[in-house]
Scaffold this motif. Structure first.
Motif, PDB file in Angstrom:
ATOM      1  N   HIS A 111       0.821  -1.202   0.000  1.00 13.65           N
ATOM      2  CA  HIS A 111       0.000   0.000   0.000  1.00 13.65           C
ATOM      3  C   HIS A 111       0.861   1.259   0.000  1.00 13.65           C
ATOM      4  N   TYR A 112       0.539   2.193  -0.880  1.00 15.16           N
ATOM      5  CA  TYR A 112       1.265   3.456  -0.939  1.00 15.16           C
ATOM      6  C   TYR A 112       0.365   4.543  -1.514  1.00 15.16           C
ATOM      7  N   THR A 113       0.346   5.692  -0.854  1.00 15.86           N
ATOM      8  CA  THR A 113      -0.298   6.871  -1.434  1.00 15.86           C
ATOM      9  C   THR A 113       0.689   8.019  -1.281  1.00 15.86           C
ATOM     10  N   GLU A 114       0.334   9.176  -1.840  1.00 16.66           N
ATOM     11  CA  GLU A 114       1.215  10.337  -1.728  1.00 16.66           C
ATOM     12  C   GLU A 114       1.408  10.747  -0.272  1.00 16.66           C
ATOM     13  N   GLU A 115       0.492  10.313   0.605  1.00 21.95           N
ATOM     14  CA  GLU A 115       0.620  10.697   2.012  1.00 21.95           C
ATOM     15  C   GLU A 115       1.537   9.753   2.789  1.00 21.95           C
ATOM     16  N   SER A 116       2.010   8.692   2.145  1.00 17.93           N
ATOM     17  CA  SER A 116       2.909   7.766   2.837  1.00 17.93           C
ATOM     18  C   SER A 116       4.245   8.445   3.119  1.00 17.93           C
ATOM     19  N   SER A 117       5.049   7.777   3.957  1.00 16.59           N
ATOM     20  CA  SER A 117       6.294   8.404   4.401  1.00 16.59           C
ATOM     21  C   SER A 117       7.461   8.037   3.493  1.00 16.59           C
ATOM     22  N   TYR A 118       8.570   8.751   3.660  1.00 16.84           N
ATOM     23  CA  TYR A 118       9.794   8.428   2.921  1.00 16.84           C
ATOM     24  C   TYR A 118      10.266   7.018   3.273  1.00 16.84           C
ATOM     25  N   GLY A 119       9.986   6.595   4.512  1.00 16.69           N
ATOM     26  CA  GLY A 119      10.346   5.241   4.924  1.00 16.69           C
ATOM     27  C   GLY A 119       9.644   4.203   4.055  1.00 16.69           C
ATOM     28  N   ARG A 120       8.386   4.476   3.742  1.00 17.24           N
ATOM     29  CA  ARG A 120       7.625   3.562   2.895  1.00 17.24           C
ATOM     30  C   ARG A 120       8.173   3.588   1.461  1.00 17.24           C
ATOM     31  N   VAL A 121       8.612   4.747   1.006  1.00 16.09           N
ATOM     32  CA  VAL A 121       9.241   4.843  -0.313  1.00 16.09           C
ATOM     33  C   VAL A 121      10.462   3.934  -0.363  1.00 16.09           C
ATOM     34  N   LEU A 122      11.231   3.954   0.731  1.00 17.69           N
ATOM     35  CA  LEU A 122      12.414   3.084   0.816  1.00 17.69           C
ATOM     36  C   LEU A 122      12.002   1.621   0.678  1.00 17.69           C
ATOM     37  N   LEU A 123      10.946   1.241   1.396  1.00 17.91           N
ATOM     38  CA  LEU A 123      10.468  -0.143   1.349  1.00 17.91           C
ATOM     39  C   LEU A 123      10.063  -0.520  -0.078  1.00 17.91           C
ATOM     40  N   ILE A 124       9.338   0.377  -0.742  1.00 14.64           N
ATOM     41  CA  ILE A 124       8.879   0.087  -2.105  1.00 14.64           C
ATOM     42  C   ILE A 124      10.068  -0.016  -3.055  1.00 14.64           C
ATOM     43  N   GLY A 125      11.060   0.862  -2.856  1.00 17.38           N
ATOM     44  CA  GLY A 125      12.268   0.787  -3.678  1.00 17.38           C
ATOM     45  C   GLY A 125      12.951  -0.564  -3.518  1.00 17.38           C
ATOM     46  N   ILE A 126      13.057  -1.019  -2.268  1.00 16.24           N
ATOM     47  CA  ILE A 126      13.708  -2.314  -2.009  1.00 16.24           C
ATOM     48  C   ILE A 126      12.907  -3.444  -2.664  1.00 16.24           C
ATOM     49  N   ILE A 127      11.570  -3.416  -2.484  1.00 14.89           N
ATOM     50  CA  ILE A 127      10.735  -4.478  -3.059  1.00 14.89           C
ATOM     51  C   ILE A 127      10.876  -4.495  -4.589  1.00 14.89           C
ATOM     52  N   ASN A 128      10.837  -3.302  -5.201  1.00 12.20           N
ATOM     53  CA  ASN A 128      10.936  -3.251  -6.664  1.00 12.20           C
ATOM     54  C   ASN A 128      12.296  -3.747  -7.149  1.00 12.20           C
ATOM     55  N   THR A 129      13.345  -3.449  -6.388  1.00 13.95           N
ATOM     56  CA  THR A 129      14.673  -3.972  -6.730  1.00 13.95           C
ATOM     57  C   THR A 129      14.665  -5.498  -6.644  1.00 13.95           C
ATOM     58  N   ILE A 130      14.075  -6.024  -5.565  1.00 15.17           N
ATOM     59  CA  ILE A 130      14.062  -7.482  -5.387  1.00 15.17           C
ATOM     60  C   ILE A 130      13.232  -8.143  -6.491  1.00 15.17           C
ATOM     61  N   ILE A 131      12.081  -7.530  -6.846  1.00 13.52           N
ATOM     62  CA  ILE A 131      11.225  -8.119  -7.893  1.00 13.52           C
ATOM     63  C   ILE A 131      12.025  -8.298  -9.192  1.00 13.52           C
ATOM     64  N   VAL A 132      12.665  -7.211  -9.636  1.00 15.43           N
ATOM     65  CA  VAL A 132      13.363  -7.303 -10.920  1.00 15.43           C
ATOM     66  C   VAL A 132      14.575  -8.217 -10.796  1.00 15.43           C
ATOM     67  N   ALA A 133      15.225  -8.224  -9.629  1.00 10.02           N
ATOM     68  CA  ALA A 133      16.408  -9.077  -9.459  1.00 10.02           C
ATOM     69  C   ALA A 133      16.011 -10.552  -9.514  1.00 10.02           C
ATOM     70  N   VAL A 134      14.938 -10.912  -8.809  1.00 11.25           N
ATOM     71  CA  VAL A 134      14.537 -12.321  -8.764  1.00 11.25           C
ATOM     72  C   VAL A 134      14.111 -12.809 -10.154  1.00 11.25           C
ATOM     73  N   ILE A 135      13.277 -12.015 -10.843  1.00 15.01           N
ATOM     74  CA  ILE A 135      12.845 -12.416 -12.186  1.00 15.01           C
ATOM     75  C   ILE A 135      14.068 -12.598 -13.090  1.00 15.01           C
ATOM     76  N   SER A 136      14.985 -11.610 -13.039  1.00 17.88           N
ATOM     77  CA  SER A 136      16.157 -11.667 -13.915  1.00 17.88           C
ATOM     78  C   SER A 136      17.041 -12.857 -13.575  1.00 17.88           C
ATOM     79  N   ILE A 137      17.189 -13.148 -12.281  1.00 14.58           N
ATOM     80  CA  ILE A 137      18.056 -14.255 -11.875  1.00 14.58           C
ATOM     81  C   ILE A 137      17.506 -15.580 -12.403  1.00 14.58           C
ATOM     82  N   VAL A 138      16.190 -15.785 -12.269  1.00 14.34           N
ATOM     83  CA  VAL A 138      15.592 -17.035 -12.754  1.00 14.34           C
ATOM     84  C   VAL A 138      15.774 -17.155 -14.269  1.00 14.34           C
ATOM     85  N   LEU A 139      15.409 -16.075 -14.989  1.00 14.12           N
ATOM     86  CA  LEU A 139      15.522 -16.113 -16.455  1.00 14.12           C
ATOM     87  C   LEU A 139      16.971 -16.321 -16.891  1.00 14.12           C
ATOM     88  N   ALA A 140      17.879 -15.570 -16.261  1.00 15.96           N
ATOM     89  CA  ALA A 140      19.292 -15.640 -16.659  1.00 15.96           C
ATOM     90  C   ALA A 140      19.856 -17.027 -16.398  1.00 15.96           C
TER      91      ALA A 140
END
Lengths: 335, 394
Positions: B73-102
């Motif tokens: 969950h994220y809206t514009e009212e969320s905190s910078y801490g939540r932005v950090l969490l989303i950044g980490i999750i998005n990094t992990i998503i692309v890393a995991v998909i790429s690792i499996v495919l590669a």
């Protein structure tokens, strides 16, 4: 860092330049120093021969015309955004006319004085015409592209939140990629300052297929500034700007300025120096405004010449129209 | 007697060496910590002198901007801490998909490069030499703009059914399975089913090893795998609903939305890294002595079985350690996503958040810490896998 550079420059050149008598110094030297942008279409761009054109350029030419009766007696100094204030402080030029947003912080803490607004800019949206959208309020669930910046993302988020619309924002690091993504249709809209949008449009494959929407979602008032410490010089620069705007309101142009001098209208007669001694109070001759309008034109002429429909930018007057025509351009009366 | 005293002297000497080297190491560590502490104190002091905000309080402040891809969950009212969490999750998503495919692609190409078939081995060699000799950023841009150029505008979307499959240049939209209350029972049944099926399989393999006869388990495996969840479904009354994508305003909304940025980035990272993995796999296979292949052939194993049962298990000991570095590279290279607007850690946190808060030191420190943690975690998993794979009883 910037503060340090500014302090160093001020120390090196001394504060003497900021004291009274700027007009006398300029007169004695024989030309005006004017700090401009290195190259932004519409505001200031040099051609191959080193001739400068643009709104910011024409404003400085107006000051030169008022002082020297010769609009060419200006020396333009291109200055980068990080160094512009330090350069003004250090006395490299007398007027900073470089599409600079007037903000409180800059006005009160950088030792300079904004003398007015010569271009009301603000963040807006550009969309492909084939989307059939006429207003930013129709952008519900749009994909919006922009470049990483300090406030563009925030302004866009505020706009969509205020109007309870959904959106997706794509943030690119470089201009080239974000323009390419917009051009390929990855996003429905491109957002940045409006004058920037018109510049972006020139770089698309088919500029005429895109339109800038009328809404402006943030305030970016651009205007010239001078050093603090010489109120007479600030007055002179301020009234040159007001003369340009008043001239347009009174219908005086570079073409009819001579004929207008014989007008019976007292307002026109005061502006063109036929009645009163307004020029002398500025330390100029009474025909100061006539010189400006004759040589540079009124505000409307300057705008059309640099941004108007005859130029590649094709920017509409909008907020920059006269107050009598639905815009914000309003100058105090000369009396 | 003499031998004893020589041994004792050697032991004493090595003990002395041990303590001396330990002292040296401690001294070096202490010096490094001192230098770091000095730098930190210095930075804090100079920030305070310039009245620049410092500390980590900003993580609780409101972010105020939108993010393209949010899986929590994220809206514009969320905190910078939540932005950090989303950044980490998005990094992990692309890393995991790429690792499996590669990994899949890399193994296929690495094995293909050693193929007896001239065409297959040359195609695989050409793949490796091309992909690893072009800068990754260019490949990401190539895939991104290639994908965008190929896909239609939303109005001309490729559609199957009303919302079963929608493809346009805004991405791929699929129906999303949403769990209602009671769904955990079905998921639990599925987990038990899978575990039971795996146990059954390993029992069958052991039986085959011991007796040479493999018990017929297929029917039972399918029964457990499908039967248990089906029972749970029936008991809970199908606690699932489908969220269909639908047109709203200028674009489709709802359902599962896969963005072109994610697709292009994952494909670019996977194809690029696959070239390196292929070389690692080839090295691993070539490290297995020729005799093993010949022995497998002599036993009558066909080539595909020989590769799977004899060559790969032995090659894995050589392949796994460098494979771990490739996985680390994928995670770190995902930060190039900022060029195409995929909102991973560097883009949203070390980009937008840094721009807005101006707290460069804190933001960059956190970002580096996250990459370090992700890398250490990957290494840990790979080391564990490696020790499980290592040859035992030697």
């Amino acid at each position: 860092m910037r503060v340090l550079a500014l302090a160093a420059l001020m120390f090196a050149f001394g504060m003497a330049v900021a004291s009274a008598g700027t007009l006398e110094q300029v007169k004695a030297r024989g030309y005006l120093g004017c700090g401009v942008n290195e190259g932004t279409p519409g505001f200031s761009t040099p051609d191959a021969k080193g001739n400068w054109t643009g709104l910011d350029v024409d404003y400085c030419r107006g000051i030169a015309a008022a002082i020297f009766n010769d609009k060419t007696k200006v020396r333009f100094t291109p200055t980068a955004s990080q160094e512009r204030f330090a350069a003004l402080q250090a006395g490299q030029f007398e007027v900073l006319s470089r599409n600079t947003t007037w903000t409180m912080d800059r006005d009160v803490s950088l030792g300079l004085e904004f003398i007015g607004v010569d271009f009301y800019d603000g963040q807006g949206f550009m969309v492909p015409k084939k989307l059939g959208i006429k207003s930013a309020l129709e952008l519900n669930n749009a994909v919006v592209c922009t470049q990483t910046g300090t406030t563009t993302e925030l302004n866009a988020a505020d706009f969509f939140r205020t109007h309870k619309m959904k959106y997706k924002i794509l943030v690119y690091q470089k201009e080239a990629e974000y323009l390419a993504a917009y051009d390929m249709g990855r996003c429905d809209a491109d957002t940045t300052d409006k004058s920037g949008l018109y510049g972006d449009r020139l770089r698309l494959k088919n500029p005429e297929d895109h339109v800038v929407l009328p809404e402006t979602i943030s305030k970016e008032p651009l205007g010239p500034s001078v050093r603090q410490g010489d109120p007479r010089w600030a007055d002179l620069c301020r009234w040159v700007l007001f003369a340009l705007i008043n001239a347009e309101e009174l219908g005086i142009t570079s073409k009819n300025a001579d004929a207008m001098r014989n007008s019976p209208s007292p307002e026109i007669r005061r502006l063109l120096g036929k009645e009163g001694a307004f020029g002398r109070s500025l330390g100029l001759t009474d025909d100061w405004a006539y010189r400006i309008i004759k040589q540079v034109g009124n505000y409307g002429e300057i705008f059309e010449r640099n941004f108007g429909m005859q130029t590649p930018l094709k920017i509409e007057r909008g907020l920059n129209n006269l107050w009598t025509k639905g815009g914000l351009m309003y100058a105090p009366p000369i009396r | 007697m003499l031998r004893r005293s020589v041994e004792r002297m050697a032991a004493r000497k090595s003990a002395r060496q041990y303590w001396r080297s330990l002292a040296w190491q401690l001294a070096v560590v202490a010096a490094a910590l001192l230098v770091m502490a000095w730098m930190a104190v210095n930075a804090v002091e100079s920030l305070q002198r310039q009245h620049i905000a410092s500390g980590f309080d900003f993580l609780n402040e409101t972010a105020g901007f939108g993010i393209l891809q949010t899986s929590v969950h994220y809206t514009e009212e969320s905190s910078y801490g939540r932005v950090l969490l989303i950044g980490i999750i998005n990094t992990i998503i692309v890393a995991v998909i790429s690792i499996v495919l590669a990994t899949v692609l890399g193994f296929l190409i690495g094995i293909g490069r050693l193929s007896m078939n001239w065409l297959v081995s040359k195609v695989c060699a050409a793949y490796v030499e091309t992909l690893r000799n072009i800068p990754l950023l260019l490949q990401i841009l190539f895939w991104y703009f290639g994908v965008l150029e190929a896909l239609p505008y939303p109005r001309n979307s490729v559609r199957v059914g009303e919302g079963l499959f929608i493809l346009n240049n805004r991405g791929l939209y699929l129906p999303l399975l949403q769990s209602e209350s009671g769904a955990w029972l079905v998921w639990g049944a599925l987990t038990i089913g899978v575990a039971a099926a795996l146990a059954l399989r390993s029992w069958a393999v052991r039986k085959q090893m011991a007796t040479g006869v493999r018990p017929a388990t297929t029917g039972m495996v399918f029964g457990i795998l499908l039967g248990l969840p089906a029972l749970a479904l029936a008991a809970t009354g199908i606690p699932f609903s489908l969220n269909w994508p639908h047109l709203d305003g200028l674009n489709f909304d709802g359902g599962l939305h896969i963005f072109p940025e994610l697709a292009a980035l994952a494909v670019a990272l996977a194809t690029y890294t696959a070239a390196y993995i292929a070389e690692t796999v080839r090295a691993g296979l070539q490290s297995v002595s020729r005799g093993q292949r010949e022995a497998a052939a002599a036993l009558g194993l066909k080539p595909s079985l020989a590769v799977r049962l004899v060559l790969i298990p032995q090659a894995m000991r050589v392949i796994v350690p460098p494979l771990a570095s490739e996985y680390l590279s994928i995670t770190k290279n995902s930060s190039l996503a900022i060029a195409i607007g995929y909102p991973e850690l560097v883009s949203v946190f070390a980009g937008t958040v840094l721009n807005q808060t101006g707290q460069a030191i804190e933001v960059i420190t956190i970002t580096m810490g996250v990459y370090l943690a992700l890398s250490l975690l990957t290494s840990l998993l790979m080391n564990w896998y490696n020790s499980a794979q290592a040859m035992r009883g030697e």
